[in-house]
Enzyme design. Structure first.
Site, PDB file in Angstrom:
ATOM      1  N   SER A  68       0.825  -1.215   0.000  1.00 45.63           N
ATOM      2  CA  SER A  68       0.000   0.000   0.000  1.00 45.63           C
ATOM      3  C   SER A  68       0.862   1.270   0.000  1.00 45.63           C
ATOM      4  CB  SER A  68      -0.915   0.026   1.226  1.00 45.63           C
ATOM      5  OG  SER A  68      -1.536  -1.214   1.417  1.00 45.63           O
TER       6      SER A  68
HETATM    7  N1  SAH Z   1      -0.230  -3.612   4.072  1.00 44.87           N
HETATM    8  C1  SAH Z   1       0.152  -4.484   2.987  1.00 44.87           C
HETATM    9  C2  SAH Z   1      -0.980  -4.528   1.994  1.00 44.87           C
HETATM   10  C3  SAH Z   1      -0.894  -5.641   1.025  1.00 44.87           C
HETATM   11  S1  SAH Z   1      -2.223  -5.679  -0.131  1.00 44.87           S
HETATM   12  C4  SAH Z   1       1.403  -3.947   2.344  1.00 44.87           C
HETATM   13  O1  SAH Z   1       1.597  -2.725   2.373  1.00 44.87           O
HETATM   14  O2  SAH Z   1       2.187  -4.705   1.799  1.00 44.87           O
HETATM   15  C5  SAH Z   1      -3.455  -6.571   0.762  1.00 44.87           C
HETATM   16  C6  SAH Z   1      -3.144  -8.006   1.047  1.00 44.87           C
HETATM   17  O3  SAH Z   1      -4.345  -8.591   1.554  1.00 44.87           O
HETATM   18  C7  SAH Z   1      -2.730  -8.855  -0.136  1.00 44.87           C
HETATM   19  O4  SAH Z   1      -1.463  -9.405   0.112  1.00 44.87           O
HETATM   20  C8  SAH Z   1      -3.808  -9.950  -0.210  1.00 44.87           C
HETATM   21  O5  SAH Z   1      -3.305 -11.211  -0.593  1.00 44.87           O
HETATM   22  C9  SAH Z   1      -4.330  -9.952   1.204  1.00 44.87           C
HETATM   23  N2  SAH Z   1      -5.674 -10.511   1.373  1.00 44.87           N
HETATM   24  C10 SAH Z   1      -6.759 -10.385   0.584  1.00 44.87           C
HETATM   25  N3  SAH Z   1      -7.820 -11.057   1.096  1.00 44.87           N
HETATM   26  C11 SAH Z   1      -7.376 -11.621   2.257  1.00 44.87           C
HETATM   27  C12 SAH Z   1      -7.983 -12.444   3.241  1.00 44.87           C
HETATM   28  N4  SAH Z   1      -9.261 -12.823   3.174  1.00 44.87           N
HETATM   29  N5  SAH Z   1      -7.232 -12.835   4.292  1.00 44.87           N
HETATM   30  C13 SAH Z   1      -5.933 -12.482   4.396  1.00 44.87           C
HETATM   31  N6  SAH Z   1      -5.299 -11.704   3.492  1.00 44.87           N
HETATM   32  C14 SAH Z   1      -6.011 -11.276   2.431  1.00 44.87           C
END
Ligand code: SAH
Length: 231
Positions: free
Chosen positions: A68
């Site tokens: 993000s």
């Molecule tokens: N704060 C993180 C955001 C990653 S994007 C960063 O800055 O790197 C959001 C993440 O949520 C993705 O990696 C995706 O695989 C995960 N995600 C989506 N649905 C999910 C779920 N039901 N349970 C756990 N993770 C999930």
């Protein structure tokens, strides 16, 4: 792999510029700004995107996911006011960068990611920085993590059509939950607080785009419909 001090020096200047950009977006809490220096973002993203690691932008981390935007993460932290006694639940570990920021602010962080490879990479980066107050789990985070509930803070980094009831259930008295709510294309950031057993909701930011929260209480992977009611 240990942190290479030479690489770190090379990136220190970029980090300072990023911190200035975050400050320029109105986040002036020094403790929060310093976190962005203490947790080197490039260590959490694939080497191929290191040149972009300190841009104030979402960047691809593989598996169709993105890390993000840092200024949005700073906004999360400034709204949530995490304290050293707090127990935090994070949904969507992704790169693990926000996990690291949270871990340095809280007592303990429990973080759930549905893609195993990302969780493994996040663990390696956290280990390199000797951040050891984090428990990671691979699975569907839309059901929360009941074993360690209640949580003082719940941070959701993926977009949902509605607030999964499990998150509200697992929120401690005085707890804060932040989650992007909307369509697949565009969401608003919602802050939900539990105070004196009442639930308060407010919108703290409009027009943002997160990757979808896929799971039992989020979106189904194939369509823009919500999951079927699992009861
Ligand atoms: N704060 C993180 C955001 C990653 S994007 C960063 O800055 O790197 C959001 C993440 O949520 C993705 O990696 C995706 O695989 C995960 N995600 C989506 N649905 C999910 C779920 N039901 N349970 C756990 N993770 C999930």
């Amino acid at each position: 792999m240990a942190v290479d001090p030479l690489d770190d020096r090379r990136f220190a200047g970029y980090r300072r510029k990023l911190i200035e950009q975050i400050r320029g977006r109105g986040i002036d809490d020094l403790a929060i700004l310093q976190l962005f220096d203490r947790v080197p973002r490039h260590l959490f993203v694939p080497e191929g995107v290191w040149p972009r690691a300190y841009e104030d932008a979402a960047i691809p981390i593989g598996y169709g996911q993105t890390a993000s935007q840092p200024s949005l993460q700073a906004l999360y932290l400034s709204v949530l006011q995490v304290t050293p006694d707090d127990t935090v639940l994070e949904i969507g570990t992704g790169s693990g960068f926000l996990t690291g920021l949270l871990a340095l602010s809280a007592d303990r962080v429990y973080s759930v990611e549905r893609i195993r490879e990302l969780s493994v990479r996040a663990r390696a980066a956290l280990d390199d920085l000797r951040i050891n107050n984090v428990a990671l789990m691979v699975g569907d985070g839309t059901i929360g993590w009941r074993k360690y509930a209640p949580f003082d803070v719940i941070v959701v980094s993926a977009a949902s059509p509605s607030v999964p009831p499990s998150f509200v259930d697992q929120l401690a008295e005085g707890g804060r939950l932040i989650i992007p709510i909307g369509t697949r294309e565009s969401q608003e950031l919602m802050l939900i607080r539990r105070e004196d057993s009442d639930i308060h909701e407010e919108t703290i930011h409009g027009e943002c785009t997160f990757v979808p929260l896929l799971g039992r209480f989020g979106w189904t992977s194939e369509s823009s419909e919500t999951s079927e009611d699992p009861t």
